[in-house]
Write an enzyme that holds these catalytic residues in place. Structure first.
Site, PDB file in Angstrom:
ATOM      1  N   GLY A 191      28.692 -29.800  38.592  1.00 21.49           N
ATOM      2  CA  GLY A 191      28.122 -30.011  39.910  1.00 21.49           C
ATOM      3  C   GLY A 191      26.768 -30.680  39.828  1.00 21.49           C
ATOM      4  O   GLY A 191      26.177 -30.794  38.760  1.00 21.49           O
ATOM      5  N   ASP A 235      26.117 -27.158  23.767  1.00 21.33           N
ATOM      6  CA  ASP A 235      25.894 -28.471  24.381  1.00 21.33           C
ATOM      7  C   ASP A 235      24.431 -28.862  24.312  1.00 21.33           C
ATOM      8  O   ASP A 235      23.844 -29.309  25.297  1.00 21.33           O
ATOM      9  CB  ASP A 235      26.406 -28.482  25.820  1.00 21.33           C
TER      10      ASP A 235
END
Lengths: 339, 264
Positions: free
Chosen positions: A27, A137
């Site tokens: 998002g 990540d």
């Protein structure tokens, strides 16, 4: 009647969106102003409408993780907010991200600044790993920096808890390609916090060189790029490599020698080179842990001492990867139309 | 440290006193002849969650989390104003995700429809459309205020009494909060100072904990206290354990003399 704690205002009323600053795993991220206090926050909207399966499990994981973490070098999740069919995560606002800030030329970092950024990143990782969390990540756009020179790890969309005593089977489709450690490129599904340490090694080099060092186009090419710099893995450097799932498929075709030190000595001091080399160890078992890295001579002995880049407050504008990308695209369009 | 219970939303926001819990049922009370029926409903719904959870092959801890979510949701809502059956399905669905054991939404809908429609319950109105469950999930997460962390007594039980190779499934699962985290020196969790329980006694304590979810206890007491109470009950009710304690003559003091502490 039931007494229920009511949210006094909806997200729209309480926060006024200023601009978009990023694109998370699931998002958009906005800069917003709290209309009451005037303070800035980052709002991350969790897209629900596109999710046929309801609340995305990655979002749920990120919420759960961030609610249980509290550290100076981890981005703070202030609260959750539900409004008009959307769920928002409300974060402390960070002025820049690493990719953005390394691409600007107004403010130049001293070696002491870079040491501080590196140390803060490792401190965040040490805390995460201590808490049993692998980030999975670590990359420039997920490393956030504010004008006080504080660095915080963000975007926990791929992070998860791991077993300290027993290594479990996880997906190897994690970590952005350029920061992905060789064991994942060789297809391992049994791994732990060492994967973050490789990414940290990539980031450490990037601090000095200002751009990502291993820029592969695909998995195979990524390995080639790594070989060109640190050489091919030998049995001495990494005994278990031959037993990894994809080894036969992607194994090096020819022996390449390690050129790491000659390539980077013009950027990094000797102790920094030592640490980066330990972070980029082929064998995950030999790779330095975050806690050990914090104790490296680079931080404890070699001058200069780490110093937070507080001068960033004088920097004009806010630097995020998103804008840097847009800027680059604009330039490209200009040069293309020019020719 | 936020992975600990005292810093968690569980402790800070979701522990209530009995009066508040009673207050939450005020509206429902108008529809029952005897207030005790409300407790029966609580048992009935907890059993349903457990049944649905088992059909979805959820682990015990995920089922417990679903039950906690259900009870938290009904601290803010009334049974008579909602459809508890879809709430149950949503609780299982969210808990499965929150406990890192996701099940597909379609499976939840199918299993819930099958279970609720059988002769025992006769609920034929459960929507077959996934989006209805997704919508309910949204309201549920909203009312849970996105607090998706629930602590359970199982971990305390296994920390105090767990053994390698025990048949009781006590492996901390991947995704469990703070599993394997050790903050500073302590000897619990180190394998030192374990309470030596027989396998069947451990099983009994585990089942007693399962049963606590049929009541409001999980909204009232911290999980470690519930675990200790379950161990205490086991020492009293588990026959051979009870016998051996008696013969050791330590009974006159307290069963907890059975704890063989070896502080490191």
């Amino acid at each position: 009647m039931v007494t229920r704690p009511t949210t006094p205002k909806s997200a729209e009323e309480l926060y006024e969106i200023v601009s978009q600053v990023g694109e998370g795993t699931f998002g958009k991220v906005y800069k917003a102003r709290n209309t009451g206090s005037g303070k800035f926050v980052a709002l991350k909207r969790i897209r629900m409408e596109a999710e046929r399966d309801g609340f995305p499990v990655t979002a749920m994981r990120e919420i759960k993780l961030l609610q249980s973490l509290r550290h100076d070098n981890i981005v703070r999740l202030y609260e959750m907010m539900v409004s008009n069919g959307s769920v928002y995560m409300v974060f402390e606002y960070m002025d820049h991200d690493l990719t953005g800030i390394l691409s600007q030329n107004q403010f130049s970092f001293t070696d002491a600044h870079l040491k501080s950024l590196c140390r803060q990143m490792l401190a965040g990782l040490a805390y995460l790993h201590h808490k049993g969390v692998v980030h999975r990540d670590i990359k420039g756009s997920n490393i956030l920096i504010n004008n006080r020179g504080e660095l915080k790890l963000g975007d926990f969309g791929l992070a998860r808890f791991y077993q300290k005593r027993r290594k479990s089977d996880y997906t190897n489709r994690v970590i952005t390609l350029w920061y992905r450690p060789p064991e994942l490129l060789f297809g391992t599904t049994v791994y732990g916090p060492e994967v973050d340490m490789w990414s940290a090694g990539c980031i450490m080099l990037e601090l000095f060189t200002k751009k990502p060092v291993f820029q592969g186009n695909d998995e195979i090419h990524q390995l080639d790029v790594i070989y060109k710099i640190i050489g091919t893995p030998t049995p001495e450097r990494w005994p278990e490599v031959t037993s990894l799932p994809w080894y036969e498929l992607v194994k090096p075709k020819e022996v390449v020698l390690n050129h790491f030190r000659e390539l980077f000595q013009k950027w990094l001091s000797p102790a920094a080179l030592d640490l980066a080399e330990q972070l980029l160890a082929y064998d995950p078992a030999k790779r330095v842990t975050a806690l050990q890295a914090l104790d490296a001579p680079y931080f404890t002995q070699e001058q200069p001492r780490a110093e937070a880049p507080v001068g960033l407050s004088t920097l004009e504008g806010e630097w995020h990867e998103l804008e840097t990308k847009r800027e680059r695209a604009k330039k490209r369009r200009k040069t293309e139309s020019g020719t | 440290m936020a992975t600990d219970y005292w810093a968690s939303s569980h402790y800070k926001r979701w522990i209530f006193d009995r009066a508040t819990i009673k207050q939450a049922r005020a509206l429902d009370l108008q529809y029952v002849e005897d207030p005790e029926y409300i407790d029966f409903l609580g048992i009935f719904f907890a059993n349903l969650i457990s049944k649905l959870g088992k059909k979805l092959s959820m682990r015990q801890r995920a089922i417990a989390t679903a039950t906690v979510f259900f009870r938290r949701f009904y601290m803010k809502n009334a049974y008579c104003e909602t459809d508890p059956f879809i709430v149950i399905a949503a609780c299982c669905y969210v808990a499965a995700k929150a406990e890192e054991f996701p099940v597909h939404i379609k499976n939840v809908v199918t299993e819930a429809r099958l279970l609720f429609a059988n002769d025992e319950y006769g609920i034929k109105s459960f929507p077959s459309d996934n989006s209805k469950l997704a919508e309910m999930e949204f309201y549920l997460v909203d009312d849970l205020e996105c607090d998706l962390i629930a602590f359970h007594p199982y971990r305390t039980l296994m920390t105090l009494c767990g053994r390698e190779g025990s048949s009781v499934s006590h492996d901390t699962e991947a995704g469990e909060l703070g599993a394997g985290v050790q903050d500073g020196p302590r000897y619990w969790g180190t394998g030192e100072g374990k309470l030596e329980l027989q396998e069947s006694a451990l099983q009994m304590a585990w089942f007693i904990i399962n049963d606590t979810y049929r009541s409001d206890l999980c909204l009232i007491y911290p999980p470690h206290l519930i675990a200790i109470a379950a161990i205490y009950l086991t020492l009293v009710f588990h026959e051979s354990t009870h016998e051996s304690l008696k013969s050791a003559q330590s009974w006159q003091y307290t069963p907890f003399l059975a704890l063989k502490f070896k502080p490191s």
